[in-house]
Design an enzyme around this catalytic site. Structure first.
Site, PDB file in Angstrom:
ATOM      1  N   HIS A 140     160.043 106.638 -30.204  1.00 52.34           N
ATOM      2  CA  HIS A 140     160.054 107.806 -31.080  1.00 52.34           C
ATOM      3  C   HIS A 140     160.892 108.923 -30.461  1.00 52.34           C
ATOM      4  O   HIS A 140     160.518 109.486 -29.432  1.00 52.34           O
ATOM      5  CB  HIS A 140     158.603 108.266 -31.285  1.00 52.34           C
ATOM      6  CG  HIS A 140     158.456 109.388 -32.238  1.00 52.34           C
ATOM      7  ND1 HIS A 140     157.760 110.533 -31.942  1.00 52.34           N
ATOM      8  CD2 HIS A 140     158.923 109.541 -33.488  1.00 52.34           C
ATOM      9  CE1 HIS A 140     157.803 111.347 -32.983  1.00 52.34           C
ATOM     10  NE2 HIS A 140     158.499 110.778 -33.934  1.00 52.34           N
ATOM     11  N   GLU A 157     164.009 105.285 -32.730  1.00 49.05           N
ATOM     12  CA  GLU A 157     163.897 106.125 -33.924  1.00 49.05           C
ATOM     13  C   GLU A 157     164.604 107.448 -33.673  1.00 49.05           C
ATOM     14  O   GLU A 157     164.403 108.095 -32.640  1.00 49.05           O
ATOM     15  CB  GLU A 157     162.408 106.354 -34.237  1.00 49.05           C
ATOM     16  CG  GLU A 157     162.150 107.135 -35.505  1.00 49.05           C
ATOM     17  CD  GLU A 157     162.009 108.635 -35.308  1.00 49.05           C
ATOM     18  OE1 GLU A 157     161.956 109.344 -36.322  1.00 49.05           O
ATOM     19  OE2 GLU A 157     161.965 109.110 -34.147  1.00 49.05           O
ATOM     20  N   ASP A 181     166.335 111.134 -35.847  1.00 43.10           N
ATOM     21  CA  ASP A 181     166.351 111.929 -37.071  1.00 43.10           C
ATOM     22  C   ASP A 181     167.734 112.541 -37.205  1.00 43.10           C
ATOM     23  O   ASP A 181     168.339 112.914 -36.196  1.00 43.10           O
ATOM     24  CB  ASP A 181     165.324 113.060 -36.978  1.00 43.10           C
ATOM     25  CG  ASP A 181     163.964 112.548 -36.567  1.00 43.10           C
ATOM     26  OD1 ASP A 181     163.186 112.189 -37.455  1.00 43.10           O
ATOM     27  OD2 ASP A 181     163.689 112.502 -35.346  1.00 43.10           O
ATOM     28  N   HIS A 212     165.663 116.662 -34.738  1.00 43.93           N
ATOM     29  CA  HIS A 212     164.455 116.443 -35.537  1.00 43.93           C
ATOM     30  C   HIS A 212     164.237 117.518 -36.585  1.00 43.93           C
ATOM     31  O   HIS A 212     164.012 117.223 -37.748  1.00 43.93           O
ATOM     32  CB  HIS A 212     163.212 116.338 -34.648  1.00 43.93           C
ATOM     33  CG  HIS A 212     161.969 116.121 -35.428  1.00 43.93           C
ATOM     34  ND1 HIS A 212     161.117 117.146 -35.762  1.00 43.93           N
ATOM     35  CD2 HIS A 212     161.472 115.004 -35.998  1.00 43.93           C
ATOM     36  CE1 HIS A 212     160.124 116.647 -36.489  1.00 43.93           C
ATOM     37  NE2 HIS A 212     160.309 115.362 -36.642  1.00 43.93           N
ATOM     38  N   GLU A 266     165.860 108.440 -39.546  1.00 44.35           N
ATOM     39  CA  GLU A 266     165.095 109.236 -40.516  1.00 44.35           C
ATOM     40  C   GLU A 266     165.988 110.360 -41.026  1.00 44.35           C
ATOM     41  O   GLU A 266     166.602 111.085 -40.238  1.00 44.35           O
ATOM     42  CB  GLU A 266     163.849 109.804 -39.827  1.00 44.35           C
ATOM     43  CG  GLU A 266     162.779 110.183 -40.799  1.00 44.35           C
ATOM     44  CD  GLU A 266     161.500 110.588 -40.088  1.00 44.35           C
ATOM     45  OE1 GLU A 266     160.987 111.648 -40.426  1.00 44.35           O
ATOM     46  OE2 GLU A 266     161.028 109.851 -39.199  1.00 44.35           O
TER      47      GLU A 266
END
Ligand SMILES: *[C@@H]1O[C@H](CO)[C@@H](O)[C@H](O)[C@H]1NC(C)=O
Ligand SMILES: *[C@@H]1O[C@H](CO)[C@@H](O)[C@H](O)[C@H]1NC(C)=O
Ligand SMILES: *[C@@H]1O[C@H](CO)[C@@H](O)[C@H](O)[C@H]1NC(C)=O
Length: 132
Positions: A25, A51, A53, A66, A131
């Site tokens: 993450h 992961e 963003d 993020h 994301e």
């Protein structure tokens, strides 16, 4: 729908691996989040998926961060005074790529190139979960 597709995708990988999959993450917890260094460390530590963003800059470049504002992970207000909106935050969409690169942020391109490079160099196929 998106969550369902993600679930199916991860389920597929799990069926193949016969073990839980590990998703890093924002990279690892040992280095500043979402930096190229943090993602490299996650790759080395054996994460199956990294992961990240992404957020759009004013000149339409995809930046890996993020929050939609810069204040959480940069000293933006010290370097670019008076660029904040009325809520005092400095939004990524109000800055061009060349300005954002003054901070330790990376572009989606750089992140993809890093992952391909590490996959090639190590022979271990890690994937990105992006994301938006
Ligand atoms: C912002 O942070 C960078 C890196 O930590 C530091 O070199 C610089 O002096 C800081 N600038 C301001 C205006 O706080
Ligand atoms: C930026 O924040 C300051 C408070 O730090 C505020 O006075 C100013 O009005 C804000 N700028 C904008 C454009 O709203
Ligand atoms: C990322 O790659 C795309 C496609 O090659 C290109 O259009 C874009 O300008 C690149 N952005 C950066 C920040 O390198």
């Amino acid at each position: 729908m998106l969550n369902f597709l993600l679930f199916l995708y991860i389920f597929e990988i799990c069926q193949c691996l016969q073990r839980p999959i590990v998703i890093a993450h924002r990279g690892t917890a040992y280095l500043p989040e979402l930096t190229l260094a943090s993602q490299s460390m996650a790759h080395a530590y054996g994460a199956d998926i990294i992961e990240i963003d992404v957020c759009l800059s004013r000149d339409n470049q995809l930046i890996v961060i993020h929050d939609i504002y810069l204040d959480g992970v940069t000293n933006v207000s010290g370097i670019f005074p008076n660029r904040n909106r009325s809520d005092v935050l400095n939004y990524v969409i109000d800055f061009d790529l060349y300005e954002l690169l003054r901070f330790y942020l990376s572009t989606l391109n750089e992140t993809i190139e890093l992952l391909f490079g590490l996959n090639r160099a190590t022979g271990r196929q890690r994937q990105l979960l992006i994301e938006i």
